[in-house]
Scaffold this active site. Sequence first.
Site, PDB file in Angstrom:
ATOM      1  N   CYS A  54     -38.647   4.660  24.160  1.00  0.00           N
ATOM      2  CA  CYS A  54     -38.170   3.600  23.278  1.00  0.00           C
ATOM      3  C   CYS A  54     -37.856   2.290  23.991  1.00  0.00           C
ATOM      4  CB  CYS A  54     -36.933   4.082  22.535  1.00  0.00           C
ATOM      5  SG  CYS A  54     -37.234   5.550  21.516  1.00  0.00           S
ATOM      6  N   LYS A  83     -27.081   7.897  16.622  1.00  0.00           N
ATOM      7  CA  LYS A  83     -28.368   8.573  16.506  1.00  0.00           C
ATOM      8  C   LYS A  83     -28.391   9.705  17.527  1.00  0.00           C
ATOM      9  CE  LYS A  83     -33.380   7.818  16.873  1.00  0.00           C
ATOM     10  NZ  LYS A  83     -34.442   6.804  17.093  1.00  0.00           N
ATOM     11  N   LYS A 106     -27.563   9.194  12.065  1.00  0.00           N
ATOM     12  CA  LYS A 106     -28.864   9.861  11.969  1.00  0.00           C
ATOM     13  C   LYS A 106     -28.885  11.039  12.938  1.00  0.00           C
ATOM     14  CE  LYS A 106     -33.776   9.012  12.933  1.00  0.00           C
ATOM     15  NZ  LYS A 106     -34.759   8.046  13.465  1.00  0.00           N
TER      16      LYS A 106
END
Length: 298
Positions: free
Chosen positions: A103, A170, A223
């Site tokens: 990422c 997350k 999340k």
Amino acid sequence: MLMYPIFITDDPDARVEIPSLPGQCRWGVNRLEEFLGPLVKKGLTSVILFGVPFKCVKDAYGTPADDPEGPVILAIKRLRTLFPDLYIAADVCLCEYTDHGHCGYLNEDGTIDNTASVARIAQVAINYAKAGAHCVAPSDMMDGRIKAIKRGLIDAGYGNRCTLMAYSAKFASSLYGPFRDAAGSAPSFGNRKCYQLPVTGRGLARRAIVRDVQEGADVIMVKPALPYLDIIGDAGQLANDHPIACYQVSGEFAMVHAGAAAGVYDLKTMAFETVESMIRAGATLILTYFTPDFLDWL
């Protein structure tokens, strides 16, 4: 409020079913009116876009992420024209566009170069805002990226024109498999546990939520959703003046479908039970692949 996650690919005429995500497809920009028009007529008000490039040349820096001719920017512009009242969020990450599938930028030893990653992710977010996104949502989990994006939006004149939704908590979950199939974003080596939160990391999640609020996030997201209802509740307490979003991720959606297909429960009943539990925990915005179904059920 429900927000519908959709996958946009760089084949403009594509409609490709995703086997691990029942009823979901990758769509080309030329098919968006056909795809979303009936849903908008039923009451769809918001979507979040995920780019799925297959034809571009990926590199170590995620260069195609904000290509003006890439799927996300083209989709933003097309949707703004087709559906002027549709609220358009854009996920901001590099994993779909890097040749290594991570990422952010990498150091020579394979670790994350956080400083360079944050600068690039902020650049992508600003370019999505310039293309017309109402909201940018960085999902990369690089430390400090909310501050950098907020500063960039303000400097570019979008501070009060584009919402910043932070994937604040997350977790490094096993529930992302179908999404990685859909987006072709699995890392080519290692995993993302060095920058996503550990499953037991409630304290880390709370600190990340506070940090993102302080750095200028407009919306706080948790999340996945169902296994982390306690974190949704924490977010509501720690950021009580902010909208609290949660993402019912691909694996959650697939599990509900799998259980219904096995006769364990009724699909509609369980879909409502899961989403209503998120609302009970304190979520005010739910990202879910069940959105088209709820437009029929509600």
